[in-house]
Enzyme design. Structure first.
Site, mmCIF file in Angstrom:
data_model
loop_
_atom_site.group_PDB
_atom_site.id
_atom_site.type_symbol
_atom_site.label_atom_id
_atom_site.label_comp_id
_atom_site.label_asym_id
_atom_site.label_seq_id
_atom_site.Cartn_x
_atom_site.Cartn_y
_atom_site.Cartn_z
ATOM 1 N N CYS A 74 0.852 -1.186 0.000
ATOM 2 C CA CYS A 74 0.000 0.000 0.000
ATOM 3 C C CYS A 74 0.891 1.239 0.000
ATOM 4 C CB CYS A 74 -0.855 0.047 1.261
ATOM 5 S SG CYS A 74 -1.683 -1.510 1.618
ATOM 6 N N GLY A 129 1.852 -3.541 4.834
ATOM 7 C CA GLY A 129 2.539 -4.767 5.257
ATOM 8 C C GLY A 129 1.549 -5.762 5.820
ATOM 9 N N LYS A 131 3.591 -9.002 -20.087
ATOM 10 C CA LYS A 131 3.145 -7.611 -20.316
ATOM 11 C C LYS A 131 1.710 -7.621 -20.821
ATOM 12 C CE LYS A 131 5.448 -5.984 -18.510
ATOM 13 N NZ LYS A 131 6.700 -6.027 -17.821
ATOM 14 N N GLU A 144 -0.822 -8.659 -17.958
ATOM 15 C CA GLU A 144 -1.068 -7.779 -16.815
ATOM 16 C C GLU A 144 -1.770 -6.478 -17.186
ATOM 17 O OE1 GLU A 144 2.285 -6.391 -14.428
ATOM 18 O OE2 GLU A 144 3.533 -6.264 -16.201
ATOM 19 N N HIS A 181 5.000 -30.712 -27.830
ATOM 20 C CA HIS A 181 4.895 -31.631 -26.693
ATOM 21 C C HIS A 181 3.619 -31.396 -25.888
ATOM 22 C CE1 HIS A 181 8.834 -33.241 -27.517
ATOM 23 N NE2 HIS A 181 9.343 -32.017 -27.541
HETATM 24 O O1 M6R Z 1 10.514 -4.514 -7.952
HETATM 25 P P1 M6R Z 1 10.766 -5.867 -8.508
HETATM 26 O O2 M6R Z 1 11.563 -5.867 -9.752
HETATM 27 O O3 M6R Z 1 11.358 -6.817 -7.483
HETATM 28 O O4 M6R Z 1 9.326 -6.451 -8.863
HETATM 29 C C1 M6R Z 1 9.165 -7.760 -9.290
HETATM 30 C C2 M6R Z 1 7.790 -7.973 -9.886
HETATM 31 O O5 M6R Z 1 6.804 -7.746 -8.919
HETATM 32 C C3 M6R Z 1 7.536 -7.057 -11.087
HETATM 33 O O6 M6R Z 1 8.511 -7.222 -12.058
HETATM 34 C C4 M6R Z 1 6.163 -7.366 -11.715
HETATM 35 O O7 M6R Z 1 6.168 -8.644 -12.268
HETATM 36 C C5 M6R Z 1 5.814 -6.302 -12.760
HETATM 37 N N1 M6R Z 1 4.488 -5.821 -12.542
HETATM 38 C C6 M6R Z 1 5.857 -6.822 -14.146
HETATM 39 O O8 M6R Z 1 5.549 -5.848 -15.084
#
Ligand code: M6R
Length: 596
Positions: A2, A98, A473, A476, A492
């Protein structure tokens, strides 16, 4: 995960809090709320985006307050579960980022003592626990409560009996203080502060901070004073704005040539990066989540091909619970934010196993950067869009640099060959720009495929993880189901799913896998699936047997991931846009995931 902001000073708190909170909306956006301390404590909150909250806010007087934008963990997104939460007296409010792991036992105890709960959140347990210790001093009440709490938290608390004071604390969730003249700010992340100050203080784990208009006092959980000087940040307000682009994601996609250039600057000539290879490591483990994990997978190929060092990639959430062999590889942890809980957990596990750790990280002062043995920063600048873009390509750049340094240190790469590879690396910004110049063409292609319900992405060798990144990409931001496969794996099993309704994006650039890719594309075409090939410029053959071609500059195999990924980022972006998706704030997601 958050976003929290807090303000105390001479100005009206509400507009400052709302403006700052909006700059953290990428951290969560299922509900939002504010708590202002004026002559009394006033709390307003609701489900939905911050704009929804803003629309219903009355003018609230008061020069101290806090605000929160939520990404739900415990308790569904709803008005009652939105933060800040208040105690039974309605005079204490807390916003939290958290997870309080032992919230159930605290809640049961508090309920037995007569506290009345309004929400299903873990946070409310903490509020009542602080209330139970409150005897006129919020700081000591927070300190006593936190001694009993297990889990991760960044919190901000205000009390109507102590106007002008905010008490904050952190453990495993980020918290940063903005220092101004006669006013001070608190936030989960720097973008919330940029409009007001460039002087920041990072709060560390198990520390408590008290803010008033005239001062910031940091102490540990035992009450010992901590002295820390503010640092100057280089990010500017401009970095946190869209700069004329419709979405942050598009702006960040277009910033990639500059981001690559920055990441190379001052490092490439002398390969001024310490990848620890001079210390005689014989293998490397790359660990990360999401898009950073895809960079790690690409990194395996880069390190093995350029530095001739055995490498493997593992998801952080798996690595940390695996019973690994006793060998001690160099562990490279990749994270844009440096705050991803799984990656931090993996880093701590690697250290527990006695491994040296190297971080590739974009956020200066983040938990990862502070705790690893060494950090190589990707200088991508602020990334606000939830979809990672420029941080992915700059992670690749850091990996190329590490591999080049490693190859030289290990004696597996000659100086002349290294010079040739450096030239390729220097040409990457140009190659990426060439793809950006095709944005309109990619937009037309995306419109053609906008109604697909399922798509497949295929590639071989280094382009297999690149296909995974392309599929992620698309998923999401456009909500189109997309699966990535190593092209040779289609036969496969997944071929059974191919029909004329399942378009396939095939990465078929001219490298040593090109012929095999063409055969795999043939298998797809035979099943009637439309094929969009990402191919090298000037490839006159591929156009004959696929439906559409998206051309990228021709590069040596190992350097293709950056331009190819950028092409797929634009494809996903435009497709999501034609489907009118909320691109910078995809449903259910948040920018950095600070819970397991
Ligand atoms: O901040 P980070 O690189 O550790 O984050 C890892 C993933 O949460 C982040 O890459 C996530 O998959 C993205 N939304 C992908 O676009």
């Amino acid at each position: 995960m958050c976003g929290i902001v807090g303000y105390t000073g001479q100005r009206k708190a509400l507009p400052i809090l709302l403006d700052s909170l909006k700059r953290l909306e990428y951290r969560g956006y299922d509900s939002a709320g504010v708590a202002i301390v004026g002559s009394e404590l006033k709390v307003v909150k609701d489900k939905g985006f911050i704009a929804n909250l803003e629309a219903q806010l009355p003018a609230i007087e008061g020069t101290t307050g806090l605000a929160h934008t939520r990404w739900a963990t415990h308790g569904a997104p709803s008005k009652v579960n939105a933060h800040p939460h208040v105690d039974c007296s309605g005079r204490l409010a807390i916003a939290h980022n958290g997870i309080i792991e032992n919230f159930m036992e605290i809640r049961e105890r508090m309920e037995k003592e007569g506290h009345v709960f309004a929400s299903q959140t873990d946070t409310e347990s903490l509020v009542h626990l602080v209330e139970s210790y409150y005897d006129g001093n919020l700081e000591t009440a927070v300190r006593s409560a936190l001694r009993e709490v297990r889990g991760s938290f960044a919190i901000a608390a205000v009390h109507a009996d102590e106007p002008g004071r905010i008490v904050g604390a952190r453990n495993e969730s980020p918290l940063v203080i903005g220092v101004g003249p006669d006013e001070n700010f608190l936030a989960s992340d720097v973008p919330a502060l940029l409009k007001h100050t460039d002087k920041v203080l990072y709060i560390l784990d198990k520390e408590i901070v008290v803010l008033t208009a005239s001062g910031v006092a940091i102490s540990d959980l035992e009450g010992r004073t901590v002295s820390r000087e503010p640092e100057r940040i280089t990010w500017t307000l401009e970095d946190a704005e869209k700069g004329g682009f419709e979405h942050f994601m598009l702006k960040e996609i277009f910033e990639q040539p500059a981001a690559i250039h920055e990441t190379l600057l001052g490092r490439i000539a002398n390969l001024d990066v310490n990848g620890f290879f001079a210390e005689g490591f014989t293998s490397v483990k790359l660990v990360a989540c999401g898009t950073s994990y895809h960079a790690a997978l690409v990194g395996k190929y880069i390190l093995e091909e350029i530095a001739q060092i055995p490498a493997s990639a593992e998801l952080a959430s798996e690595y940390r619970y695996a019973h690994g062999p006793s060998e001690r590889p160099l562990v490279i942890l990749l994270s844009q934010s440096g705050e991803t809980a799984d990656t931090l957990g993996a880093m701590r596990e690697a250290k527990r196993r006695g491994c040296k750790t190297l971080g590739i990280c974009n956020v200066v002062g983040s938990s990862l950067a502070r705790e690893v043995d060494k950090t190589i920063y990707t200088r991508a600048g602020l990334e606000i869009g939830v979809a990672a873009t420029k941080t992915f390509v700059t992670q690749l750049v850091a990996l190329y640099l590490i591999a080049l340094r490693g190859g030289l240190d290990r004696g597996t790469l000659g100086y002349e060959e290294a010079d040739g590879l450096k030239d390729q690396l220097r040409s990457l910004p140009r190659a990426v720009q060439a793809v950006l110049n095709r944005s309109e063409e990619i937009e037309r292609l995306a419109e053609k495929y906008r109604d697909a319900k399922d798509m497949f992405y295929i590639g071989r060798h280094v382009n297999y993880p690149v296909a995974m990144e392309g599929a992620l990409k698309l998923k999401e931001i456009s909500y189109v189901h997309a699966e990535a496969y190593a092209a040779g794996e289609l036969k496969h099993g997944p071929l059974a799913l191919l029909t004329p309704a399942t378009p396939v994006v095939a990465i078929a650039v001219r490298d040593h896998t090109y012929e095999k890719m063409r055969s795999n594309i043939g298998e797809v075409v035979a099943r009637g699936s439309p094929v969009l090939a990402i191919a090298s410029e000037g490839d006159r053959e591929i156009v004959k047997f696929v439906d559409d071609v998206l051309a990228v500059p021709e590069l040596p195999g190992i350097f293709n991931p950056a331009p190819v990924t950028v092409a797929m980022q634009l494809f996903a972006y435009h497709l999501a846009r034609t489907r009118q998706c909320p691109i910078d704030k995809p449903r259910n997601l948040a920018k950095s995931v600070t819970v397991e």
